[in-house]
Design a protein around this motif. Sequence first.
Motif, PDB file in Angstrom:
ATOM      1  N   UNK A  94       0.846  -1.187   0.129  1.00 46.98           N
ATOM      2  CA  UNK A  94      -0.073  -0.162   0.003  1.00 46.98           C
ATOM      3  C   UNK A  94       0.827   1.387   0.169  1.00 46.98           C
ATOM      4  N   UNK A  95       2.173   1.137  -0.175  1.00 45.03           N
ATOM      5  CA  UNK A  95       3.001   2.271  -0.357  1.00 45.03           C
ATOM      6  C   UNK A  95       4.300   2.069   0.519  1.00 45.03           C
ATOM      7  N   UNK A 143      -0.299   2.907  -6.780  1.00 44.36           N
ATOM      8  CA  UNK A 143      -0.736   4.273  -6.565  1.00 44.36           C
ATOM      9  C   UNK A 143      -0.796   5.169  -8.108  1.00 44.36           C
ATOM     10  N   UNK A 144      -0.490   4.482  -8.969  1.00 43.24           N
ATOM     11  CA  UNK A 144      -0.808   5.196 -10.239  1.00 43.24           C
ATOM     12  C   UNK A 144      -2.164   5.430 -10.509  1.00 43.24           C
ATOM     13  N   UNK A 145      -2.243   6.604 -11.685  1.00 45.97           N
ATOM     14  CA  UNK A 145      -3.273   7.063 -12.005  1.00 45.97           C
ATOM     15  C   UNK A 145      -4.342   6.123 -12.305  1.00 45.97           C
ATOM     16  N   UNK A 146      -3.989   5.055 -12.988  1.00 46.63           N
ATOM     17  CA  UNK A 146      -4.919   4.139 -13.445  1.00 46.63           C
ATOM     18  C   UNK A 146      -5.768   3.207 -12.493  1.00 46.63           C
ATOM     19  N   UNK A 147      -5.000   3.099 -11.063  1.00 47.99           N
ATOM     20  CA  UNK A 147      -5.537   2.540 -10.056  1.00 47.99           C
ATOM     21  C   UNK A 147      -6.398   3.221  -9.091  1.00 47.99           C
ATOM     22  N   UNK A 148      -6.553   4.683  -9.414  1.00 43.42           N
ATOM     23  CA  UNK A 148      -7.204   5.559  -8.303  1.00 43.42           C
ATOM     24  C   UNK A 148      -8.420   5.044  -8.123  1.00 43.42           C
ATOM     25  N   UNK A 154     -10.302  -0.040  -1.329  1.00 45.60           N
ATOM     26  CA  UNK A 154      -9.434  -0.965  -1.067  1.00 45.60           C
ATOM     27  C   UNK A 154      -8.180  -0.220  -0.365  1.00 45.60           C
ATOM     28  N   UNK A 155      -7.535  -1.143   0.631  1.00 46.66           N
ATOM     29  CA  UNK A 155      -6.471  -0.679   1.344  1.00 46.66           C
ATOM     30  C   UNK A 155      -5.248  -0.849   0.751  1.00 46.66           C
ATOM     31  N   UNK A 156      -5.050  -1.437  -0.258  1.00 50.22           N
ATOM     32  CA  UNK A 156      -3.752  -1.730  -1.078  1.00 50.22           C
ATOM     33  C   UNK A 156      -4.025  -2.873  -2.145  1.00 50.22           C
ATOM     34  N   UNK A 157      -2.855  -3.306  -2.698  1.00 44.78           N
ATOM     35  CA  UNK A 157      -2.802  -4.386  -3.747  1.00 44.78           C
ATOM     36  C   UNK A 157      -1.967  -5.433  -3.567  1.00 44.78           C
ATOM     37  N   UNK A 192      -5.923  -6.613  -7.648  1.00 44.84           N
ATOM     38  CA  UNK A 192      -4.827  -7.533  -7.810  1.00 44.84           C
ATOM     39  C   UNK A 192      -4.120  -6.781  -9.231  1.00 44.84           C
ATOM     40  N   UNK A 193      -2.846  -6.713  -9.305  1.00 45.61           N
ATOM     41  CA  UNK A 193      -2.387  -6.058 -10.449  1.00 45.61           C
ATOM     42  C   UNK A 193      -1.833  -7.061 -11.241  1.00 45.61           C
ATOM     43  N   UNK A 194      -2.432  -7.327 -12.345  1.00 46.56           N
ATOM     44  CA  UNK A 194      -2.169  -8.649 -13.306  1.00 46.56           C
ATOM     45  C   UNK A 194      -1.032  -8.391 -14.120  1.00 46.56           C
TER      46      UNK A 194
END
Length: 197
Positions: A94-95, A143-148, A154-157, A192-194
């Motif tokens: 999450x960062x 945290x990129x714009x595409x995931x805003x 969600x608290x993270x990925x 999830x970032x695939x």
Amino acid sequence: MAKVYRLESSIVYDGDLSEEGIEQVKKLYSKDINNIILNSLGGEINLGMDLGEWIYDHKLDVTIKYAAFSSAANYIFPAGQKKFLYKNSFIGWHGGATQEPTTFYEKLFVKFILNDYIKRSKIREENYFKKINVNPKITTLGQQEVYKKYEIEYKGWTYSLDTLNKLGINDVVLIDGEWSPITEFEDAKLFVIETFD
């Protein structure tokens, strides 16, 4: 306080990261220890790097039986020579030190209170990821714009295995032959970032 104890040729670290917990890991260590079994929702970022660097320097494996979140995912999980995952192991980001503050109040807080701490932590994080050969974007990619669109719910990925590999997380061993991570643990829900280019 974290429970830290020896289990055969492993040291189990169960709980939030703390100086006392890390000291206990070091006290329990002997040459026949080859693995850290981790269950942690994280803690202060430098503590994560402290334990991660120690694990990396001692060439230990890391097993995530239940969960690794925040600093535990950022710095300890990637430090293992081999990374052992169970079918439902929860790993969430999450960062990290390099994330940018977004709100007005976060910016003020960082500028006037955490400025030196953040500067030192950013330098340390950059050097840490170079040492373990992992892409530092692992802590901020979600945290990129595409995931805003995921920010509120969600608290993270988490990542797919392919994406982890592209970020430098190699030598992953699937204990159950597959990894279908749960995406909710306690109050943390992950997207999830695939893919990652």
